[in-house]
Design an enzyme around this catalytic site. Structure first.
Site, mmCIF file in Angstrom:
data_model
loop_
_atom_site.group_PDB
_atom_site.id
_atom_site.type_symbol
_atom_site.label_atom_id
_atom_site.label_comp_id
_atom_site.label_asym_id
_atom_site.label_seq_id
_atom_site.Cartn_x
_atom_site.Cartn_y
_atom_site.Cartn_z
ATOM 1 N N GLU A 21 1.131 -13.028 -4.134
ATOM 2 C CA GLU A 21 0.420 -11.920 -4.784
ATOM 3 C C GLU A 21 1.318 -11.235 -5.812
ATOM 4 O O GLU A 21 2.524 -11.448 -5.853
ATOM 5 C CB GLU A 21 -0.025 -10.877 -3.750
ATOM 6 C CG GLU A 21 -1.470 -11.007 -3.297
ATOM 7 C CD GLU A 21 -2.468 -10.575 -4.379
ATOM 8 O OE1 GLU A 21 -2.039 -10.308 -5.525
ATOM 9 O OE2 GLU A 21 -3.674 -10.528 -4.077
ATOM 10 N N ARG A 104 -1.016 -1.132 4.728
ATOM 11 C CA ARG A 104 0.056 -1.673 3.886
ATOM 12 C C ARG A 104 -0.388 -1.603 2.437
ATOM 13 O O ARG A 104 -1.561 -1.346 2.140
ATOM 14 C CB ARG A 104 0.372 -3.123 4.262
ATOM 15 C CG ARG A 104 -0.774 -4.114 3.993
ATOM 16 C CD ARG A 104 -0.267 -5.539 4.011
ATOM 17 N NE ARG A 104 -1.297 -6.563 3.886
ATOM 18 C CZ ARG A 104 -1.814 -6.991 2.747
ATOM 19 N NH1 ARG A 104 -1.452 -6.430 1.606
ATOM 20 N NH2 ARG A 104 -2.725 -7.959 2.726
ATOM 21 N N ASN A 106 -1.283 -3.125 -1.346
ATOM 22 C CA ASN A 106 -1.979 -4.327 -1.799
ATOM 23 C C ASN A 106 -1.809 -4.493 -3.312
ATOM 24 O O ASN A 106 -0.765 -4.902 -3.763
ATOM 25 C CB ASN A 106 -3.452 -4.304 -1.390
ATOM 26 C CG ASN A 106 -4.097 -5.670 -1.497
ATOM 27 O OD1 ASN A 106 -3.493 -6.675 -1.122
ATOM 28 N ND2 ASN A 106 -5.308 -5.728 -2.026
ATOM 29 N N GLU A 124 -5.302 -5.178 9.330
ATOM 30 C CA GLU A 124 -6.290 -6.055 9.951
ATOM 31 C C GLU A 124 -7.628 -5.977 9.220
ATOM 32 O O GLU A 124 -8.676 -6.223 9.809
ATOM 33 C CB GLU A 124 -6.461 -5.699 11.428
ATOM 34 C CG GLU A 124 -5.176 -5.769 12.246
ATOM 35 C CD GLU A 124 -4.591 -7.165 12.263
ATOM 36 O OE1 GLU A 124 -5.380 -8.152 12.230
ATOM 37 O OE2 GLU A 124 -3.349 -7.294 12.319
ATOM 38 N N ASN A 151 -8.639 -4.011 -4.962
ATOM 39 C CA ASN A 151 -8.079 -5.083 -5.765
ATOM 40 C C ASN A 151 -8.465 -4.920 -7.224
ATOM 41 O O ASN A 151 -9.161 -3.968 -7.598
ATOM 42 C CB ASN A 151 -8.587 -6.443 -5.263
ATOM 43 C CG ASN A 151 -7.544 -7.198 -4.453
ATOM 44 O OD1 ASN A 151 -6.365 -7.216 -4.812
ATOM 45 N ND2 ASN A 151 -7.968 -7.825 -3.375
ATOM 46 N N ASP A 202 -10.535 -10.938 -6.737
ATOM 47 C CA ASP A 202 -9.192 -10.542 -6.319
ATOM 48 C C ASP A 202 -8.454 -9.946 -7.513
ATOM 49 O O ASP A 202 -9.003 -9.125 -8.223
ATOM 50 C CB ASP A 202 -8.481 -11.760 -5.707
ATOM 51 C CG ASP A 202 -7.423 -11.381 -4.684
ATOM 52 O OD1 ASP A 202 -6.669 -10.421 -4.930
ATOM 53 O OD2 ASP A 202 -7.326 -12.053 -3.640
#
Length: 296
Positions: A21, A104, A106, A124, A151, A202
């Site tokens: 990523e 977290r 991204n 999760e 995203n 994405d």
């Protein structure tokens, strides 16, 4: 639309990430950087020598902003860190959800004003656990919340529009922003409706003509959207889990694409031998180099 074009994408380096990523090209030293989020590593590819280095990190990190010749800003699981390129030293610049171990970092991208947008998500994939933040000169503001997988953060060439999506909601949004600060001046509105279609939108980059180049994760495509939201082109990649493109080169006229193995079955991993590798596409784009992040 017709079948996706085949452009002969080639593997940039032999390194394969579990979840590649956040690719960013730095023209100062002709280097492409990207992350393996789950592998807690930062990968460096120098084009002058064709050498790839893997740097271990003490945490999961996912996005980068260029600062100067000696430093990068990276978005990690508990905040934004200044990383010294020479020795990898990390210094916390601003905590982001440091008190929430369930999330977290991204996606993330720099705006021409020097601001940096970054996002968080549940480890999760918890519904609604994610947010998008604005950072500039030491200040952090939360812009949008209640997202699941934020995203596609990118900005129009004139700096007046920001784009983002929730990959689980399948709607690509745009929002008016102040070109001097990178802060929203209006409410998000639908840019492209991807609901009911295969794959997830994405990572995205926006070129000099305002075209959005979006990784269609799960479908192995790089989709191109016109400024009015229409999908006008699709380019086939040799693996299904494509994650994020980046413009690269002195003229930003090529594209690199990170990919992932995460989510593939053992059979799919065997079939997609290059899953997780980063690809180079020589397709003659009119891209833009990333602006620098303002720290002070």
């Amino acid at each position: 639309m017709s079948e996706p074009e085949s452009v002969g994408a080639r593997v940039l380096s032999p390194h394969a990430s579990e979840l590649g990523e956040g690719p960013v090209y730095d023209p100062i030293d002709d280097t492409l950087w990207w992350f393996d989020i789950l592998g807690k590593t930062l990968i460096e590819h120098r084009f002058a020598t064709s050498e790839t280095k893997v740097h271990e990190l003490p945490f999961m990190a996912s996005a980068m902003g260029l600062v100067d010749a000696d430093h990068h800003l990276i978005a990690a699981e508990d905040g934004l860190y200044l990383r010294r390129i020479g020795d990898g030293n990390l210094a916390l610049v601003a905590p982001v959800e440091a008190d929430n171990p369930a999330t977290r970092s991204n996606d993330g991208r720099a705006h021409a004003s020097g601001a940096f947008w970054t996002s968080t998500m549940g480890r999760e994939f918890e519904t609604g656990a994610g947010s998008i933040y604005w950072f500039c000169r030491g200040e952090v503001r939360r812009l949008f919340s209640g997202l699941t997988v934020p995203n596609s953060i990118c900005f129009s060439p004139d700096g007046t529009t920001a784009y983002f999506t929730d990959s689980r909601a399948h709607v690509l949004h745009r929002v008016a922003i102040d070109p001097a600060t990178g802060l929203p001046t209006g409410e998000p509105e639908m840019f492209n409706d991807h609901r009911g279609k295969k794959g997830a939108q994405d990572g995205t980059v926006c070129d000099v003509d305002g075209l959005l180049w979006n990784a269609c994760n799960g479908m192995g495509r790089l989709d191109v959207y016109a400024p009015d939201g229409r999908r006008v082109r699709s380019i086939a990649l040799p693996v299904s889990r494509v994650t994020c493109p980046a413009f690269l080169g002195e003229k930003a006229d090529r594209i690199a694409m990170t990919t992932a193995k995460e989510g593939l079955s053992p059979e799919e991993r065997e079939r997609e031998a290059d899953a997780g590798r980063t690809f180079l596409l020589d397709i003659g784009v009119r891209g833009r180099l990333e602006p620098r992040v303002a720290l002070g």
